[in-house]
Scaffold this motif. Sequence first.
Motif, PDB file in Angstrom:
ATOM      1  N   ALA A  60       4.675   8.047   0.395  1.00 14.38           N
ATOM      2  CA  ALA A  60       3.637   9.154   0.301  1.00 14.38           C
ATOM      3  C   ALA A  60       2.277   8.948   1.331  1.00 14.38           C
ATOM      4  CB  ALA A  60       3.271   9.100  -1.199  1.00 14.38           C
ATOM      5  N   CYS A  61       2.069   7.908   1.463  1.00 15.02           N
ATOM      6  CA  CYS A  61       0.691   7.520   2.185  1.00 15.02           C
ATOM      7  C   CYS A  61       0.720   6.404   2.941  1.00 15.02           C
ATOM      8  CB  CYS A  61      -0.284   7.449   1.036  1.00 15.02           C
ATOM      9  SG  CYS A  61      -0.137   6.080   0.043  1.00 15.02           S
ATOM     10  N   LEU A  62      -0.233   6.033   3.770  1.00 13.95           N
ATOM     11  CA  LEU A  62      -0.599   5.431   4.857  1.00 13.95           C
ATOM     12  C   LEU A  62      -0.654   3.908   4.150  1.00 13.95           C
ATOM     13  CD1 LEU A  62      -1.096   4.089   7.888  1.00 13.95           C
ATOM     14  CD2 LEU A  62      -3.683   4.600   7.380  1.00 13.95           C
ATOM     15  N   GLU A  63      -1.237   3.562   3.178  1.00 14.03           N
ATOM     16  CA  GLU A  63      -1.225   2.353   2.365  1.00 14.03           C
ATOM     17  C   GLU A  63       0.089   1.885   2.066  1.00 14.03           C
ATOM     18  OE1 GLU A  63      -5.181   4.186   2.003  1.00 14.03           O
ATOM     19  OE2 GLU A  63      -3.052   4.916   1.395  1.00 14.03           O
ATOM     20  N   GLU A  64       1.126   2.773   1.564  1.00 14.26           N
ATOM     21  CA  GLU A  64       2.520   2.413   1.226  1.00 14.26           C
ATOM     22  C   GLU A  64       3.148   1.909   2.494  1.00 14.26           C
ATOM     23  OE1 GLU A  64       3.041   4.960  -2.750  1.00 14.26           O
ATOM     24  OE2 GLU A  64       4.040   5.814  -0.773  1.00 14.26           O
ATOM     25  N   ALA A  65       3.043   2.493   3.627  1.00  9.58           N
ATOM     26  CA  ALA A  65       3.715   2.097   4.835  1.00  9.58           C
ATOM     27  C   ALA A  65       3.105   0.958   5.337  1.00  9.58           C
ATOM     28  CB  ALA A  65       3.297   3.404   5.817  1.00  9.58           C
ATOM     29  N   GLU A  66       1.772   0.691   5.158  1.00 11.38           N
ATOM     30  CA  GLU A  66       1.294  -0.695   5.602  1.00 11.38           C
ATOM     31  C   GLU A  66       1.859  -1.877   4.852  1.00 11.38           C
ATOM     32  OE1 GLU A  66      -3.208   0.493   7.130  1.00 11.38           O
ATOM     33  OE2 GLU A  66      -2.987   0.161   5.056  1.00 11.38           O
ATOM     34  N   GLY A  82       1.665  12.940   5.237  1.00  7.97           N
ATOM     35  CA  GLY A  82       0.856  13.009   6.532  1.00  7.97           C
ATOM     36  C   GLY A  82      -0.372  12.239   6.071  1.00  7.97           C
ATOM     37  N   ILE A  83      -1.409  12.270   6.983  1.00 11.21           N
ATOM     38  CA  ILE A  83      -2.758  11.825   6.956  1.00 11.21           C
ATOM     39  C   ILE A  83      -3.633  12.631   5.709  1.00 11.21           C
ATOM     40  CG2 ILE A  83      -2.522  10.599   8.969  1.00 11.21           C
ATOM     41  CD1 ILE A  83      -4.474  13.250  10.087  1.00 11.21           C
ATOM     42  N   PHE A  84      -4.804  11.642   5.449  1.00  8.58           N
ATOM     43  CA  PHE A  84      -5.680  12.252   4.485  1.00  8.58           C
ATOM     44  C   PHE A  84      -7.054  12.403   5.160  1.00  8.58           C
ATOM     45  CE2 PHE A  84      -2.343  10.583   1.853  1.00  8.58           C
ATOM     46  CZ  PHE A  84      -2.080  11.671   0.821  1.00  8.58           C
ATOM     47  N   GLU A  85      -7.268  11.800   6.221  1.00  7.55           N
ATOM     48  CA  GLU A  85      -8.421  12.002   6.935  1.00  7.55           C
ATOM     49  C   GLU A  85      -8.010  11.627   8.478  1.00  7.55           C
ATOM     50  OE1 GLU A  85     -11.460   9.430   5.900  1.00  7.55           O
ATOM     51  OE2 GLU A  85     -10.322   7.801   5.888  1.00  7.55           O
ATOM     52  N   ALA A  86      -8.855  12.337   9.413  1.00  3.38           N
ATOM     53  CA  ALA A  86      -8.297  12.126  10.944  1.00  3.38           C
ATOM     54  C   ALA A  86      -8.388  10.822  11.370  1.00  3.38           C
ATOM     55  CB  ALA A  86      -9.224  13.119  11.655  1.00  3.38           C
ATOM     56  N   ALA A  87      -9.096   9.984  10.834  1.00  3.31           N
ATOM     57  CA  ALA A  87      -9.230   8.564  11.231  1.00  3.31           C
ATOM     58  C   ALA A  87      -8.084   7.877  11.006  1.00  3.31           C
ATOM     59  CB  ALA A  87     -10.496   7.946  10.646  1.00  3.31           C
ATOM     60  N   GLU A  88      -7.153   8.303  10.206  1.00  3.69           N
ATOM     61  CA  GLU A  88      -5.991   7.445  10.068  1.00  3.69           C
ATOM     62  C   GLU A  88      -5.002   7.603  11.143  1.00  3.69           C
ATOM     63  OE1 GLU A  88      -5.664   7.513   5.165  1.00  3.69           O
ATOM     64  OE2 GLU A  88      -4.434   8.958   6.228  1.00  3.69           O
ATOM     65  N   LEU A  89      -5.259   8.408  11.951  1.00  4.81           N
ATOM     66  CA  LEU A  89      -4.150   8.281  13.143  1.00  4.81           C
ATOM     67  C   LEU A  89      -4.221   7.208  14.249  1.00  4.81           C
ATOM     68  CD1 LEU A  89      -4.677  12.166  14.164  1.00  4.81           C
ATOM     69  CD2 LEU A  89      -2.576  11.263  13.255  1.00  4.81           C
TER      70      LEU A  89
END
Length: 372
Positions: A60-66, A82-89
């Motif tokens: 669902a989110c970047l933290e799970e992928a990390e 996807g992302i929740f803020e542009a800085a996550e790219l």
Amino acid sequence: MARPLTADIDLDALRHNYRLARDQAPHSRSVAVIKADAYGHGALRCARALEDLAPAFAVACLEEAETLREGGITAPIVLLEGIFEAAELERVEALGLWMAVHADWQLEALLAYRPARPIPVWVKVDSGMHRLGFPPERAEAVWERLAAAPAYACDLHLMSHFATADARGSGYFERQLGLLEALAERLGAPSCLANSPATLAWPASHGAWNRPGVMLYGSDPLEAANAASRRLAPVMTLRSAIIAVRELAEGEPVGYGGRWRAPRPSRIGVVACGYGDGYDRHALDGTPVLVAGRRTAIAGKVSMDMLTVDLTDMPEADIGSEVVLWGRAANGEVLSVDEVARHCDTISYTLLTGVLPRVPRRYHGASGTDPH
């Protein structure tokens, strides 16, 4: 001696269910959805058990992928929201992730970003679920803008989510599918449409990719089981034991509020499991459990650390007898998490993801046995 409650995770059953999903769609690739800590089963352990079978995972989110990358998982991982803020790219690029794009701000952030290597993008279209996604009438323009950007043009997919794939005869599924098929044809787009119920019951929806989720964990997502869904194997067994036995006269109450009263001289077993472990407090009297491999039922309200079951017709049951709240008993008898969920007026997803951290997970099968 440790408290007897455990969540036993059968990784061989997980692999069986993945193969079943894959076999329903032999011309598609099946991304294994392991969001929400693999529906409460442990994302990293489940990913390791599937990494030789699944060509990609979805979270669902970047933290799970990390968490998966830090655990050594190298396969592609799709960020379903996807992302929740542009800085996550920057992290998306650094971790080599794939991502959904469902909103204008995400699209603009992607097009403004200059990755050193291409980022695969799945364009999410709202075909009728009305949660995330671009309206169908705007999807072509979004697709064309991404297709014109070298960083994203090489790996674009069309993505959507079905609202009623679990039901037969609503007509809404066919409406969504027809819209998506027409859009994919106009764009010449590979698609990822089928969730668990569509994977099992709607071959017409199978695209370049499918997204089996809850079915991987042995829960039947269909309103009416079919030949394929009946072959699903339970992955989690929530297992405990009888820790006390009470003999009650007719009319005596059990538990908070005295909701259940003995209809005859009764024998009640106390089980080490409660809502503080994640078992649903809304379980009704009569919710099934297995004691020593035989069916009986909850009698009285679920407490924080304990629940009570009717042992009146089970004279052989005593302190230490195995209790299965859902899953597979030692004698092979199975109690479906779906059946338990119906007695709690909920769905299997909430029961599986609701098992709390104080319940030890014990893994068996494909990745070896580990009591932690």
